[in-house]
Design a protein around this motif. Structure first.
Motif, PDB file in Angstrom:
ATOM      1  N   ASP A  90      50.634  19.113  80.435  1.00 25.90           N
ATOM      2  CA  ASP A  90      49.637  18.475  79.317  1.00 25.90           C
ATOM      3  C   ASP A  90      48.825  18.550  78.919  1.00 25.90           C
ATOM      4  O   ASP A  90      47.595  18.535  78.322  1.00 25.90           O
ATOM      5  N   THR A  91      49.214  20.767  78.698  1.00 27.95           N
ATOM      6  CA  THR A  91      48.079  21.315  77.317  1.00 27.95           C
ATOM      7  C   THR A  91      48.078  20.304  75.891  1.00 27.95           C
ATOM      8  O   THR A  91      48.956  20.561  75.291  1.00 27.95           O
ATOM      9  N   ALA A  92      46.784  19.795  75.577  1.00 28.43           N
ATOM     10  CA  ALA A  92      46.428  19.472  74.699  1.00 28.43           C
ATOM     11  C   ALA A  92      44.912  19.222  73.737  1.00 28.43           C
ATOM     12  O   ALA A  92      44.167  19.230  74.982  1.00 28.43           O
ATOM     13  N   LEU A  93      44.492  18.872  72.659  1.00 23.05           N
ATOM     14  CA  LEU A  93      43.499  18.444  72.932  1.00 23.05           C
ATOM     15  C   LEU A  93      43.296  17.247  73.217  1.00 23.05           C
ATOM     16  O   LEU A  93      44.102  16.161  72.264  1.00 23.05           O
ATOM     17  N   TYR A  94      41.964  16.729  73.827  1.00 24.32           N
ATOM     18  CA  TYR A  94      42.400  14.879  74.640  1.00 24.32           C
ATOM     19  C   TYR A  94      41.063  14.370  73.536  1.00 24.32           C
ATOM     20  O   TYR A  94      39.475  14.870  73.255  1.00 24.32           O
ATOM     21  N   PHE A  95      41.216  13.557  73.588  1.00 20.55           N
ATOM     22  CA  PHE A  95      40.498  12.479  72.126  1.00 20.55           C
ATOM     23  C   PHE A  95      39.870  11.290  72.475  1.00 20.55           C
ATOM     24  O   PHE A  95      41.074  10.655  73.291  1.00 20.55           O
ATOM     25  N   CYS A  96      38.986  10.570  72.503  1.00 17.69           N
ATOM     26  CA  CYS A  96      39.209   9.587  73.185  1.00 17.69           C
ATOM     27  C   CYS A  96      38.656   8.259  71.689  1.00 17.69           C
ATOM     28  O   CYS A  96      38.090   8.756  70.864  1.00 17.69           O
ATOM     29  N   GLY A  97      39.073   7.227  72.149  1.00 17.32           N
ATOM     30  CA  GLY A  97      38.633   6.214  70.442  1.00 17.32           C
ATOM     31  C   GLY A  97      39.215   4.413  71.165  1.00 17.32           C
ATOM     32  O   GLY A  97      39.395   4.156  72.139  1.00 17.32           O
ATOM     33  N   ILE A  98      38.613   3.869  69.496  1.00 14.08           N
ATOM     34  CA  ILE A  98      38.694   2.593  70.324  1.00 14.08           C
ATOM     35  C   ILE A  98      39.941   2.668  69.313  1.00 14.08           C
ATOM     36  O   ILE A  98      40.207   2.452  68.782  1.00 14.08           O
ATOM     37  N   THR A  99      40.595   1.300  70.038  1.00 14.76           N
ATOM     38  CA  THR A  99      42.539   1.945  70.398  1.00 14.76           C
ATOM     39  C   THR A  99      42.641  -0.601  70.374  1.00 14.76           C
ATOM     40  O   THR A  99      41.375  -1.799  69.639  1.00 14.76           O
ATOM     41  N   ARG A 100      43.159  -0.405  69.207  1.00 16.05           N
ATOM     42  CA  ARG A 100      43.643  -2.028  68.561  1.00 16.05           C
ATOM     43  C   ARG A 100      43.616  -2.874  69.532  1.00 16.05           C
ATOM     44  O   ARG A 100      43.964  -2.234  71.154  1.00 16.05           O
ATOM     45  N   VAL A 101      43.312  -4.070  70.165  1.00 12.82           N
ATOM     46  CA  VAL A 101      44.560  -5.461  71.049  1.00 12.82           C
ATOM     47  C   VAL A 101      45.087  -5.882  70.412  1.00 12.82           C
ATOM     48  O   VAL A 101      44.630  -6.468  69.293  1.00 12.82           O
ATOM     49  N   ASP A 102      44.943  -7.123  71.850  1.00  9.77           N
ATOM     50  CA  ASP A 102      45.498  -8.070  71.037  1.00  9.77           C
ATOM     51  C   ASP A 102      44.938  -9.540  71.061  1.00  9.77           C
ATOM     52  O   ASP A 102      43.678  -9.161  71.086  1.00  9.77           O
ATOM     53  N   ASP A 103      45.508 -10.730  71.517  1.00 15.31           N
ATOM     54  CA  ASP A 103      44.753 -11.894  71.247  1.00 15.31           C
ATOM     55  C   ASP A 103      43.853 -12.243  72.013  1.00 15.31           C
ATOM     56  O   ASP A 103      43.248 -12.579  71.918  1.00 15.31           O
ATOM     57  N   GLU A 104      44.403 -11.661  73.575  1.00 18.78           N
ATOM     58  CA  GLU A 104      43.778 -12.120  74.358  1.00 18.78           C
ATOM     59  C   GLU A 104      42.415 -10.321  75.029  1.00 18.78           C
ATOM     60  O   GLU A 104      42.513 -10.643  76.163  1.00 18.78           O
ATOM     61  N   GLY A 105      42.999  -9.324  73.759  1.00 24.11           N
ATOM     62  CA  GLY A 105      41.928  -8.339  74.088  1.00 24.11           C
ATOM     63  C   GLY A 105      42.500  -7.365  75.371  1.00 24.11           C
ATOM     64  O   GLY A 105      41.614  -6.516  75.185  1.00 24.11           O
ATOM     65  N   TYR A 106      43.925  -7.049  75.370  1.00 29.34           N
ATOM     66  CA  TYR A 106      44.776  -5.887  76.439  1.00 29.34           C
ATOM     67  C   TYR A 106      44.572  -5.059  74.867  1.00 29.34           C
ATOM     68  O   TYR A 106      45.307  -5.129  74.086  1.00 29.34           O
ATOM     69  N   CYS A 107      44.492  -3.563  75.602  1.00 32.28           N
ATOM     70  CA  CYS A 107      44.924  -2.532  74.536  1.00 32.28           C
ATOM     71  C   CYS A 107      45.478  -2.644  74.506  1.00 32.28           C
ATOM     72  O   CYS A 107      46.671  -2.597  75.262  1.00 32.28           O
ATOM     73  N   ARG A 109      48.122   1.187  73.739  1.00 33.99           N
ATOM     74  CA  ARG A 109      48.111   2.248  74.105  1.00 33.99           C
ATOM     75  C   ARG A 109      48.202   3.492  73.387  1.00 33.99           C
ATOM     76  O   ARG A 109      47.584   4.641  73.035  1.00 33.99           O
ATOM     77  N   ASN A 110      49.457   3.478  72.529  1.00 33.80           N
ATOM     78  CA  ASN A 110      49.398   4.174  71.454  1.00 33.80           C
ATOM     79  C   ASN A 110      49.220   3.986  69.730  1.00 33.80           C
ATOM     80  O   ASN A 110      48.721   4.539  68.798  1.00 33.80           O
ATOM     81  N   GLU A 111      47.833   2.684  69.640  1.00 32.63           N
ATOM     82  CA  GLU A 111      47.523   2.594  68.383  1.00 32.63           C
ATOM     83  C   GLU A 111      45.560   2.482  68.858  1.00 32.63           C
ATOM     84  O   GLU A 111      45.200   1.491  68.599  1.00 32.63           O
ATOM     85  N   LEU A 112      45.579   3.607  68.245  1.00 30.24           N
ATOM     86  CA  LEU A 112      44.185   3.941  67.873  1.00 30.24           C
ATOM     87  C   LEU A 112      43.310   3.309  65.952  1.00 30.24           C
ATOM     88  O   LEU A 112      43.950   3.359  65.681  1.00 30.24           O
ATOM     89  N   HIS A 113      42.263   2.647  67.509  1.00 32.66           N
ATOM     90  CA  HIS A 113      41.750   1.632  65.787  1.00 32.66           C
ATOM     91  C   HIS A 113      40.835   2.262  64.962  1.00 32.66           C
ATOM     92  O   HIS A 113      41.483   2.230  63.564  1.00 32.66           O
ATOM     93  N   ASN A 114      39.323   2.792  65.497  1.00 34.13           N
ATOM     94  CA  ASN A 114      39.352   3.431  63.777  1.00 34.13           C
ATOM     95  C   ASN A 114      38.716   4.746  64.835  1.00 34.13           C
ATOM     96  O   ASN A 114      38.686   5.574  65.187  1.00 34.13           O
ATOM     97  N   TYR A 115      37.269   4.273  65.083  1.00 36.01           N
ATOM     98  CA  TYR A 115      36.611   5.301  65.653  1.00 36.01           C
ATOM     99  C   TYR A 115      37.041   6.545  67.116  1.00 36.01           C
ATOM    100  O   TYR A 115      38.094   6.150  67.874  1.00 36.01           O
ATOM    101  N   ARG A 116      36.368   7.759  66.663  1.00 34.18           N
ATOM    102  CA  ARG A 116      37.555   8.571  67.799  1.00 34.18           C
ATOM    103  C   ARG A 116      36.878   9.632  67.650  1.00 34.18           C
ATOM    104  O   ARG A 116      35.377  10.001  66.957  1.00 34.18           O
ATOM    105  N   GLY A 117      36.251  10.308  69.209  1.00 42.11           N
ATOM    106  CA  GLY A 117      35.470  11.369  69.080  1.00 42.11           C
ATOM    107  C   GLY A 117      36.207  12.694  68.472  1.00 42.11           C
ATOM    108  O   GLY A 117      37.369  13.276  67.880  1.00 42.11           O
ATOM    109  N   GLN A 118      35.285  13.999  68.682  1.00 43.60           N
ATOM    110  CA  GLN A 118      36.077  15.405  67.959  1.00 43.60           C
ATOM    111  C   GLN A 118      36.915  15.322  68.878  1.00 43.60           C
ATOM    112  O   GLN A 118      37.929  16.921  68.593  1.00 43.60           O
ATOM    113  N   GLY A 119      37.340  15.265  70.542  1.00 48.60           N
ATOM    114  CA  GLY A 119      38.392  15.676  71.037  1.00 48.60           C
ATOM    115  C   GLY A 119      37.230  16.977  72.370  1.00 48.60           C
ATOM    116  O   GLY A 119      36.703  17.827  71.788  1.00 48.60           O
ATOM    117  N   THR A 120      38.233  16.971  72.876  1.00 43.91           N
ATOM    118  CA  THR A 120      38.098  18.337  74.653  1.00 43.91           C
ATOM    119  C   THR A 120      39.070  18.755  74.414  1.00 43.91           C
ATOM    120  O   THR A 120      39.986  18.298  74.669  1.00 43.91           O
TER     121      THR A 120
END
Length: 126
Positions: A90-107, A109-120
């Motif tokens: 599990d060792t890694a840089l972890y970051f959060c971001g806005i993901t792509r969604v389907d037509d009903e708003g479900y995320c 998981r593997n598709e980063l849409h745009n904004y993201r943080g620098q990570g921890t």
């Protein structure tokens, strides 16, 4: 200005736990799908988990299912990733971001849409 700031990483022994936080500013997390991603040196980026804007439903990578839990606190405009039973893999840089969604708003998981943080950084080691 949209911004995501992660915290909570660190050095932990195998079997230990951590809780990562992703604080958003400039937008309301309740109305977006937010994901946690990780990237280790020499490895591809992995979508660890995401939480949908539609109904707060969640998705997990097989490698973390049953050990990690994503949650959202709308009052704090924050998304968390609680990680239990950590292993060196599990060792890694972890970051959060806005993901792509389907037509009903479900995320997606593997598709980063745009904004993201620098990570921890999360390091699991003896």
């Amino acid at each position: 200005q949209l911004q995501l700031v992660e915290s909570g990483g660190g050095l932990v022994q195998p079997g230990g736990s951590l809780r990562l936080s992703c604080v958003a500013s400039g937008f309301t997390v309740e109305y977006y799908a937010i994901g946690w991603f990780r990237q280790a040196p020499g490895k591809e980026r992995e979508g660890v988990s995401c939480i949908s804007r539609a109904d707060g439903s969640t998705s997990y990578a097989r490698s973390v299912e049953g050990r990690f839990t994503i949650s959202r606190d709308n009052a704090k405009n924050t998304v968390y990733l609680h990680m239990d039973n950590l292993s060196p893999e599990d060792t890694a840089l972890y970051f959060c971001g806005i993901t792509r969604v389907d037509d009903e708003g479900y995320c997606f998981r593997n598709e980063l849409h745009n904004y993201r943080g620098q990570g921890t950084q999360v390091t699991v080691s003896l």
